[in-house]
Design an enzyme around this catalytic site. Sequence first.
Site, PDB file in Angstrom:
ATOM      1  CD  GLU A 178       5.963  -8.575   1.509  1.00 21.04           C
ATOM      2  OE1 GLU A 178       5.229  -9.303   2.194  1.00 21.04           O
ATOM      3  OE2 GLU A 178       6.248  -7.410   1.833  1.00 21.04           O
ATOM      4  CE  LYS A 220       3.057  -6.509   0.783  1.00 17.90           C
ATOM      5  NZ  LYS A 220       2.118  -6.453   1.881  1.00 17.90           N
TER       6      LYS A 220
HETATM    7  C1  5MM Z   1       2.298  -5.094   7.783  1.00 22.33           C
HETATM    8  O1  5MM Z   1       3.598  -5.623   8.027  1.00 22.33           O
HETATM    9  C2  5MM Z   1       3.862  -6.916   7.477  1.00 22.33           C
HETATM   10  C3  5MM Z   1       4.453  -7.838   8.505  1.00 22.33           C
HETATM   11  O2  5MM Z   1       5.715  -7.367   8.886  1.00 22.33           O
HETATM   12  P1  5MM Z   1       6.537  -8.060  10.089  1.00 22.33           P
HETATM   13  O3  5MM Z   1       6.663  -9.511   9.790  1.00 22.33           O
HETATM   14  O4  5MM Z   1       7.852  -7.313  10.018  1.00 22.33           O
HETATM   15  O5  5MM Z   1       5.804  -7.785  11.336  1.00 22.33           O
HETATM   16  C4  5MM Z   1       4.760  -6.772   6.238  1.00 22.33           C
HETATM   17  O6  5MM Z   1       5.085  -8.011   5.658  1.00 22.33           O
HETATM   18  C5  5MM Z   1       4.028  -5.948   5.253  1.00 22.33           C
HETATM   19  O7  5MM Z   1       2.921  -6.691   4.765  1.00 22.33           O
HETATM   20  C6  5MM Z   1       4.909  -5.535   4.091  1.00 22.33           C
HETATM   21  O8  5MM Z   1       6.194  -5.164   4.534  1.00 22.33           O
HETATM   22  C7  5MM Z   1       4.291  -4.365   3.399  1.00 22.33           C
HETATM   23  O9  5MM Z   1       4.072  -3.348   4.343  1.00 22.33           O
HETATM   24  P2  5MM Z   1       4.584  -1.878   4.026  1.00 22.33           P
HETATM   25  O10 5MM Z   1       4.414  -1.132   5.320  1.00 22.33           O
HETATM   26  O11 5MM Z   1       6.017  -2.000   3.582  1.00 22.33           O
HETATM   27  O12 5MM Z   1       3.664  -1.393   2.913  1.00 22.33           O
END
Ligand code: 5MM
Length: 340
Positions: A178, A220
């Site tokens: 990602e 991702k």
């Molecule tokens: C769901 O949030 C994931 C973990 O984030 P933190 O490490 O900041 O707590 C994050 O990696 C998430 O999987 C991705 O950002 C994709 O989520 P979004 O909300 O951008 O679709």
Amino acid sequence: MNLDELKRVAQAIVAKQKGVLAADESSPTIKKRFDSIKVESTEENRRRYREILFTTPGIERNIGGVILYDETIRQHTREGVPFAKLLSDRGIAPGIKVDKGAKALAMSDGERITEGLDGLRERLLEYRQLGAKFAKWRAVIDIDEHKIPSPYGIRAHAHALARYAALCQEVGLVPIVEPEVLMDGVHTIARCETVTGRVLESVFSELDAHRVVFDGMLLKPNMVIPGKKCEHQAFAQEIAEATMRCFYRYVPAAVPGIVFLSGGQSDVEATENLNAMNAMGNHPWQVSFSYGRALQAPVLAAWQGKEANAEIAQHALQLRCRLNGLARDGKYEKSMEHSN
Ligand code: 5MM
């Protein structure tokens, strides 16, 4: 490494009409989400909320994988069924976030680097024992109009992602790679396309150098999109064309699937943009979703921490899953938003 098994898991996660539910919010992030609905972030509230998500009837039609957080993969339903088993029994692959978040990158102008490589092999082996089939590592890439990210910052992230992905494949977990170029800022869609291209080029060069097998991984990424504060916002068609142009240049066709993050787009925007990309026709990879906020925002809003709202919260998740499943085929229409 059993490549056939890695390929099988990766392909199953992005099978037709399927994508990923990102429920891997770390404790500080889930606290922010709960604060927004005035719910206290206790371990039991986090467990109950995730139980509502994972027991939602029918989501297995559109969800091929769920990303869990360290605390969550160790939790159970009220009846004592481990979440990883519950998901596997429903035909949904359980996954695990393994990075340890972003810290300041040494000798940089304010860029960040993701930590978590030390001891990773042992952690991955434990997660496998706990039922994980795939893992996820997020590189948080800041962007401005001119200088950031620097070639140094991009290379550091690409190197860390490649070391993580190689370790995953070695222990038999599919790595979700990602690299997230953030949406924060005033930059244009053209600037996002340039930066995203540089990032993808560097990431795939490092993955290759670290002997990562592209057929046994998933990507991702962010979509190519203007910064939230850019004065020229873009329509779905423009976002889809810029994103696909960029990805055709830099993402090998051997990668089974691209599962986009939502990154702060609204739930409807994220579905519209995914739909526009798939409406362009068939692509070399499955073009799918791995949304956190864009799947969960309406669920949180419906739940409000109240047991009496559990069912309507699940209806909200069912709707988003179904609509994103349709967007996987380019068959979503905005009028369907009110058709639960
Ligand atoms: C769901 O949030 C994931 C973990 O984030 P933190 O490490 O900041 O707590 C994050 O990696 C998430 O999987 C991705 O950002 C994709 O989520 P979004 O909300 O951008 O679709």
